[in-house]
Design an enzyme around this catalytic site. Structure first.
Site, PDB file in Angstrom:
ATOM      1  N   ARG A  62      -1.367   0.136  -0.518  1.00  0.00           N
ATOM      2  CA  ARG A  62      -0.446   1.195  -0.922  1.00  0.00           C
ATOM      3  C   ARG A  62      -0.253   1.276  -2.441  1.00  0.00           C
ATOM      4  NH1 ARG A  62       2.705   2.737   3.542  1.00  0.00           N
ATOM      5  NH2 ARG A  62       4.631   3.093   2.390  1.00  0.00           N
ATOM      6  N   THR A  78       8.278  -9.436  -5.321  1.00  0.00           N
ATOM      7  CA  THR A  78       7.103  -8.563  -5.361  1.00  0.00           C
ATOM      8  C   THR A  78       6.768  -8.190  -6.798  1.00  0.00           C
ATOM      9  OG1 THR A  78       7.565  -7.666  -3.163  1.00  0.00           O
ATOM     10  CG2 THR A  78       6.169  -6.349  -4.605  1.00  0.00           C
ATOM     11  N   ARG A 135       0.629   8.471  -3.095  1.00  0.00           N
ATOM     12  CA  ARG A 135       0.344   8.398  -1.663  1.00  0.00           C
ATOM     13  C   ARG A 135       0.237   9.825  -1.139  1.00  0.00           C
ATOM     14  NH1 ARG A 135       4.740   3.489  -0.797  1.00  0.00           N
ATOM     15  NH2 ARG A 135       3.676   2.078  -2.256  1.00  0.00           N
ATOM     16  N   TYR A 161       4.205   7.630   6.578  1.00  0.00           N
ATOM     17  CA  TYR A 161       4.726   6.676   5.599  1.00  0.00           C
ATOM     18  C   TYR A 161       4.345   5.243   5.994  1.00  0.00           C
ATOM     19  CZ  TYR A 161       7.892   3.623   3.098  1.00  0.00           C
ATOM     20  OH  TYR A 161       8.392   2.594   2.338  1.00  0.00           O
ATOM     21  N   GLN A 208      13.305 -10.148   0.141  1.00  0.00           N
ATOM     22  CA  GLN A 208      12.300  -9.675  -0.814  1.00  0.00           C
ATOM     23  C   GLN A 208      12.982  -8.850  -1.900  1.00  0.00           C
ATOM     24  OE1 GLN A 208      11.428  -6.101  -0.823  1.00  0.00           O
ATOM     25  NE2 GLN A 208      10.147  -6.378  -2.631  1.00  0.00           N
ATOM     26  N   HIS A 214      -0.438  -4.921  -1.275  1.00  0.00           N
ATOM     27  CA  HIS A 214       0.642  -4.032  -0.833  1.00  0.00           C
ATOM     28  C   HIS A 214       0.189  -3.174   0.349  1.00  0.00           C
ATOM     29  CE1 HIS A 214       4.712  -3.282  -2.550  1.00  0.00           C
ATOM     30  NE2 HIS A 214       4.683  -2.257  -1.731  1.00  0.00           N
ATOM     31  N   LYS A 259       4.752 -12.176  -4.505  1.00  0.00           N
ATOM     32  CA  LYS A 259       3.942 -11.371  -3.578  1.00  0.00           C
ATOM     33  C   LYS A 259       3.202 -10.288  -4.356  1.00  0.00           C
ATOM     34  CE  LYS A 259       4.460  -8.392   0.509  1.00  0.00           C
ATOM     35  NZ  LYS A 259       4.017  -7.109  -0.089  1.00  0.00           N
TER      36      LYS A 259
END
Length: 379
Positions: free
Chosen positions: A280, A155, A164, A24, A127, A277, A253
């Site tokens: 990701r 974000t 993923r 992860y 964040q 990211h 972001k």
């Protein structure tokens, strides 16, 4: 194994975390093309070696958003960090405070805003994602304000969750009995982690969103809630909501395009983070080192440009500053160090980064962070 560089902590993390957690932290989306580009493109940035420049005194401190930093580095938001080490976000926040740099707490942290605020003496950053449930967002913003968070990092590059593959292969994703059994088996292969974090590090719920989840929510419930609350309809106009709710510095972001950067200027944000990211989200996107100069040129002095992605050393920090950033947010570098050796690991990693910045600056013939710009790039 004793870590000599920040990257050495990657191997320590691999040895100490169950596979599903290491993958992860370590993995990216799809085939991880952008993840590799981030490091490879940054490695290719060549610097000019200068001599006879009197670098007997090198000053690496700087100021960002009204805050004096011991070096142009911060710990960026990393979700689920609190299960890499026992109450991991607290350990990382303490290490950042001791190093004189900012720590940014992720919305998806194991330790809550209140828990982290109670463990440090200086304000930290927070964040936030755009969520479908605006009441949850307002609640988190109110908590951050009341607890003294100084800067909001919003974000914007997750309108949808990406794919993923490593997470699926390792058993982190996918509900049901067999993935859960697989995670238990992997944890058993790492008894130190299983005892210190798996058992003694509870609760493992995401502290900031736990109040909005059903009672006794498991991992599958958490991922289902996150997926259901991702906001695909997010637009530039939604930043007005955040600006009205947040009076302090606002950083967006996830900017990779110069046109988007110019939109950020129009909306009056205080800064942006050039970020993909950590590889990701969109696999095949540009690396941050590749796109950073264009974005820095597009915004000029209208806002403060930060960057993340692929930074594994103080030399990489200097490279990013030379490409146009005013500061660098570390991600995996501190996540590896936390997993490998807890708070002491993060503190040691930051000392390594600091020493590498000083050496790189001296060998480039610059004596202060303000002197680092494109003139130290070779070619």
């Amino acid at each position: 194994m004793k870590a000599a560089s920040a990257l050495d902590y990657q191997e320590l993390a691999r040895r100490r975390l169950p596979r599903f957690l290491f993958d992860y932290v370590d993995g990216g989306s799809f085939e991880e093309v952008t993840l590799r580009r981030n490091t490879q493109d940054l490695e290719q940035v060549a610097l000019r070696q200068r001599v006879l420049r009197d670098v007997s005194s090198v000053e690496i401190s700087t100021e960002l958003f009204g805050q004096k930093l011991a070096m142009p580095v911060g710990l960026g938001p990393v979700g689920f960090a609190g299960i890499s080490a026992r109450r991991g976000e607290i350990q990382a926040a303490r290490a950042a405070e001791a190093a004189g740099i900012p720590f940014c707490l992720s919305t998806m942290s194991v330790c809550s805003l209140a828990e982290v605020a109670g463990a440090v003496t200086r304000p930290f950053w927070f964040q936030l994602y755009m969520m479908r449930d605006r009441a949850v967002m307002r609640d988190l913003l109110a908590q951050a304000r009341e607890l003294g968070c100084t800067t909001l990092v919003f974000t914007v590059d997750v309108p949808v969750g990406s794919l993923r593959y490593r997470d699926h292969r390792a058993g982190l994703m996918g509900g049901g009995f067999m993935p859960a059994i697989g995670r238990v088996w992997q944890a058993m292969q790492r008894p130190a982690w299983a005892w210190n974090v798996g058992l003694k590090g509870r609760p493992h719920s995401l502290g900031n969103i736990a109040p909005f989840l059903p009672g006794k929510a498991g991992l599958d419930d958490v991922f289902a809630w996150i997926g259901a609350n991702i906001e695909p309809s997010i637009s530039w106009q939604d930043l007005d909501i955040i600006r009205k709710e947040w009076a302090g510095p606002l950083i967006i972001k996830g900017v990779l395009d110069a046109e988007d950067a110019r939109e950020a200027v129009k909306l009056g944000v205080d800064g942006l983070v050039v970020s993909n990211h950590g590889g990701r989200q969109l696999d095949g996107a540009l690396s941050t080192a590749e796109t950073l100069p264009r974005i820095a040129d597009a915004v000029g002095a209208d806002l403060t440009v930060l960057v993340d992605g692929g930074v594994r050393s103080g030399l990489d920090v200097v490279r990013m500053l030379a490409l146009g950033a005013k500061g660098v947010l570390l991600g995996r570098a501190w996540a590896y160090a936390l997993a490998g050796a807890g708070e002491q690991g993060v503190a040691h990693m930051l000392k390594i980064i600091e020493a590498e910045i000083r050496v790189a600056m001296a060998l480039c013939g610059v004596r202060s962070v303000a002197e680092i710009d494109s003139r130290i790039l070779a070619g």
